[in-house]
Scaffold this motif. Structure first.
Motif, PDB file in Angstrom:
ATOM      1  N   ASP A   1       0.812  -1.214   0.000  1.00 34.41           N
ATOM      2  CA  ASP A   1       0.000   0.000   0.000  1.00 34.41           C
ATOM      3  C   ASP A   1       0.852   1.275   0.000  1.00 34.41           C
ATOM      4  OD1 ASP A   1       0.907  -0.479   2.556  1.00 34.41           O
ATOM      5  OD2 ASP A   1      -1.033  -0.245   3.543  1.00 34.41           O
ATOM      6  N   MET A   2       2.171   1.119  -0.173  1.00 35.07           N
ATOM      7  CA  MET A   2       3.037   2.303  -0.262  1.00 35.07           C
ATOM      8  C   MET A   2       3.012   2.835  -1.698  1.00 35.07           C
ATOM      9  SD  MET A   2       5.055   4.533   0.824  1.00 35.07           S
ATOM     10  CE  MET A   2       5.448   4.064   2.507  1.00 35.07           C
ATOM     11  N   ASP A   3       2.662   4.109  -1.854  1.00 28.41           N
ATOM     12  CA  ASP A   3       2.616   4.683  -3.203  1.00 28.41           C
ATOM     13  C   ASP A   3       2.909   6.174  -3.147  1.00 28.41           C
ATOM     14  OD1 ASP A   3       2.220   5.376  -5.783  1.00 28.41           O
ATOM     15  OD2 ASP A   3       0.135   4.671  -5.914  1.00 28.41           O
ATOM     16  N   ALA A   4       4.175   6.539  -3.361  1.00 29.57           N
ATOM     17  CA  ALA A   4       4.553   7.951  -3.395  1.00 29.57           C
ATOM     18  C   ALA A   4       4.843   8.365  -4.835  1.00 29.57           C
ATOM     19  CB  ALA A   4       5.758   8.198  -2.496  1.00 29.57           C
ATOM     20  N   SER A   5       4.249   7.635  -5.786  1.00 31.61           N
ATOM     21  CA  SER A   5       4.438   8.006  -7.197  1.00 31.61           C
ATOM     22  C   SER A   5       3.638   9.289  -7.475  1.00 31.61           C
ATOM     23  CB  SER A   5       3.959   6.872  -8.100  1.00 31.61           C
ATOM     24  OG  SER A   5       2.575   6.629  -7.890  1.00 31.61           O
ATOM     25  N   PRO A   6       4.055  10.160  -8.366  1.00 29.41           N
ATOM     26  CA  PRO A   6       5.195   9.986  -9.270  1.00 29.41           C
ATOM     27  C   PRO A   6       6.531  10.462  -8.689  1.00 29.41           C
ATOM     28  CG  PRO A   6       4.041  11.984  -9.854  1.00 29.41           C
ATOM     29  CD  PRO A   6       3.310  11.411  -8.664  1.00 29.41           C
ATOM     30  N   LEU A   7       6.545  10.808  -7.379  1.00 28.90           N
ATOM     31  CA  LEU A   7       7.813  11.286  -6.815  1.00 28.90           C
ATOM     32  C   LEU A   7       8.870  10.203  -6.837  1.00 28.90           C
ATOM     33  CD1 LEU A   7       6.457  13.194  -3.687  1.00 28.90           C
ATOM     34  CD2 LEU A   7       7.050  14.108  -5.940  1.00 28.90           C
ATOM     35  N   MET A   8       8.426   8.985  -6.585  1.00 22.55           N
ATOM     36  CA  MET A   8       9.322   7.830  -6.649  1.00 22.55           C
ATOM     37  C   MET A   8       8.494   6.642  -7.086  1.00 22.55           C
ATOM     38  SD  MET A   8      10.194   8.308  -2.751  1.00 22.55           S
ATOM     39  CE  MET A   8      10.349  10.066  -2.955  1.00 22.55           C
TER      40      MET A   8
ATOM     41  N   ASP B   1      15.012   4.253  -0.584  1.00 17.85           N
ATOM     42  CA  ASP B   1      15.381   3.619  -1.869  1.00 17.85           C
ATOM     43  C   ASP B   1      15.247   2.103  -1.840  1.00 17.85           C
ATOM     44  OD1 ASP B   1      15.947   6.123  -2.722  1.00 17.85           O
ATOM     45  OD2 ASP B   1      18.135   5.927  -2.579  1.00 17.85           O
ATOM     46  N   ILE B   2      14.295   1.604  -1.075  1.00 22.49           N
ATOM     47  CA  ILE B   2      14.139   0.150  -0.991  1.00 22.49           C
ATOM     48  C   ILE B   2      12.700  -0.215  -1.303  1.00 22.49           C
ATOM     49  CG2 ILE B   2      14.031  -1.786   0.637  1.00 22.49           C
ATOM     50  CD1 ILE B   2      16.597  -1.046   1.681  1.00 22.49           C
ATOM     51  N   THR B   3      12.519  -1.264  -2.087  1.00 18.19           N
ATOM     52  CA  THR B   3      11.178  -1.766  -2.381  1.00 18.19           C
ATOM     53  C   THR B   3      10.964  -3.103  -1.674  1.00 18.19           C
ATOM     54  OG1 THR B   3      11.199  -0.633  -4.505  1.00 18.19           O
ATOM     55  CG2 THR B   3       9.601  -2.411  -4.244  1.00 18.19           C
TER      56      THR B   3
ATOM     57  N   GLY C   1       4.407  -7.789   8.318  1.00 19.46           N
ATOM     58  CA  GLY C   1       5.763  -8.278   8.057  1.00 19.46           C
ATOM     59  C   GLY C   1       6.727  -7.246   7.483  1.00 19.46           C
ATOM     60  N   ALA C   2       6.304  -6.545   6.429  1.00 18.21           N
ATOM     61  CA  ALA C   2       7.234  -5.618   5.763  1.00 18.21           C
ATOM     62  C   ALA C   2       7.511  -4.383   6.617  1.00 18.21           C
ATOM     63  CB  ALA C   2       6.692  -5.218   4.389  1.00 18.21           C
ATOM     64  N   ALA C   3       6.620  -4.086   7.571  1.00 20.40           N
ATOM     65  CA  ALA C   3       6.867  -2.969   8.488  1.00 20.40           C
ATOM     66  C   ALA C   3       7.917  -3.383   9.516  1.00 20.40           C
ATOM     67  CB  ALA C   3       5.565  -2.558   9.184  1.00 20.40           C
ATOM     68  N   VAL C   4       7.802  -4.611  10.017  1.00 17.80           N
ATOM     69  CA  VAL C   4       8.816  -5.153  10.940  1.00 17.80           C
ATOM     70  C   VAL C   4      10.167  -5.169  10.230  1.00 17.80           C
ATOM     71  CG1 VAL C   4       9.538  -7.255  12.165  1.00 17.80           C
ATOM     72  CG2 VAL C   4       7.120  -6.563  12.189  1.00 17.80           C
ATOM     73  N   ALA C   5      10.156  -5.611   8.977  1.00 15.69           N
ATOM     74  CA  ALA C   5      11.396  -5.713   8.198  1.00 15.69           C
ATOM     75  C   ALA C   5      12.030  -4.332   8.003  1.00 15.69           C
ATOM     76  CB  ALA C   5      11.113  -6.361   6.849  1.00 15.69           C
ATOM     77  N   GLN C   6      11.198  -3.315   7.770  1.00 16.69           N
ATOM     78  CA  GLN C   6      11.747  -1.965   7.560  1.00 16.69           C
ATOM     79  C   GLN C   6      12.477  -1.475   8.806  1.00 16.69           C
ATOM     80  OE1 GLN C   6       9.101   1.083   6.034  1.00 16.69           O
ATOM     81  NE2 GLN C   6      10.448   2.719   6.752  1.00 16.69           N
ATOM     82  N   ILE C   7      11.841  -1.599   9.967  1.00 14.72           N
ATOM     83  CA  ILE C   7      12.479  -1.111  11.198  1.00 14.72           C
ATOM     84  C   ILE C   7      13.749  -1.912  11.482  1.00 14.72           C
ATOM     85  CG2 ILE C   7      12.170  -0.710  13.685  1.00 14.72           C
ATOM     86  CD1 ILE C   7      10.417   1.056  11.838  1.00 14.72           C
ATOM     87  N   CYS C   8      13.683  -3.224  11.312  1.00 20.13           N
ATOM     88  CA  CYS C   8      14.879  -4.045  11.557  1.00 20.13           C
ATOM     89  C   CYS C   8      16.000  -3.674  10.584  1.00 20.13           C
ATOM     90  CB  CYS C   8      14.536  -5.526  11.458  1.00 20.13           C
ATOM     91  SG  CYS C   8      13.552  -6.080  12.850  1.00 20.13           S
TER      92      CYS C   8
END
Ligand code: SAH
Length: 256
Positions: A106-113, A122-124, A203-210
């Motif tokens: 649900d992350m969408d900062a387009s068209p900025l990135m 800079d990580i997907t 999961g991906a939120a835990v992964a980001q902080i870690c």
């Protein structure tokens, strides 16, 4: 005289109380610490220092809980166990998924990135470290072997949830603040992320902080539903009878 070897605790989280209840029952010398409307259970599991906590559901809840584990409890490693909805016909209810890569759908900062890229990081896709992958792969393969030999679940439980031979998968997991429970939602996610095995909410939120704090992490998911119009069923019962048993066995093997 025994000397206590002091080591940093391992943080273990689940999103719902049913997901951590089995593990809490196995802990010794439990001390409760209340921080940020959460109860952190500090104690021993398999002779290791652990801090167990219910993160609650969703990315913000999970990220802030991991942050507290790192800063308040100085954990050296984080393990998340929970349930997820399948995005593939071959990934069935009762199967276990070990996340190798995680993305926030649900992350969408387009068209900025580019869509799905975490802004200014800079990580997907976040990658689970190699050592954690190796350790978890071995532990989970053993859990599945036990399940296949009907040592973990009774025939009655297998029948109730229409499970046959549970399988073990390693691959992509996607997370977002949405309970995916319609064919159209599922189809869209499948089209956007054809490599994803399952969808969940932390999961991906835990992964980001870690990732940001360089803390090794492992994300383990039991498939509870097919992320479609039939995904509403007796969640607490499935977690109690199936997923939390897998969690206990997986964590016991990981800590052993
Ligand atoms: N209906 C449930 C709510 C579960 S919310 C209840 O009333 O208790 C879903 C939780 O399980 C989240 O922690 C999420 O990570 C995971 N999950 C399982 N199936 C999911 C799906 N289909 N979509 C998104 N998350 C799912």
């Amino acid at each position: 005289m025994l000397t206590e070897v002091s080591s940093a605790p391992i943080g273990i989280l689940g999103a719902m109380k049913e997901e951590v209840a089995g593990l809490l029952a196995c802990m010794e010398s439990v001390r409760e610490v209340h921080v940020g409307m959460r109860t952190f259970y500090c104690g021993r599991l398999m002779n290791r220092e652990v801090v167990l906590v219910i993160s609650r559901i969703g990315k913000v809840a999970a990220a802030s809980t991991v942050s507290a584990l790192i800063h308040q409890f100085q954990v050296s490693e984080v393990i998340f166990t929970g349930v997820a909805g399948s995005l593939r016909p071959e990934v069935k209810v009762g199967d276990i998924v070990l996340a190798k890569r995680l993305l926030q759908h649900d992350m969408d900062a387009s068209p900025l990135m580019p869509r799905f890229e975490i802004p200014l990081l800079d990580i997907t896709w976040f990658l689970t470290p190699d050592l954690q992958m190796q350790q978890a792969e071995k532990a989970l393969q053993d859990v599945i072997n036990d399940a296949d030999h009907h040592r973990l679940l009774t025939d009655e439980v297998l029948q109730r949830f229409q499970m046959t031979q549970p399988s073990f998968w390693i691959g992509d997991v996607i997370s977002g603040d949405q309970f995916v429970s319609s064919h159209s939602q599922k189809k869209e996610l499948q089209q956007l992320h054809p490599t994803a095995l399952c969808v969940e909410m932390e999961g991906a939120a835990v992964a980001q902080i870690c990732y940001e704090y360089q803390i090794p992490f492992t994300i383990i998911r039991t498939i509870s539903d097919n992320a479609d119009d039939h995904s509403e069923f007796d969640f607490p019962l499935f977690i109690k009878e199936v997923a939390s048993r897998y969690s206990v066995e997986a964590i016991r093997r990981l800590l052993a």
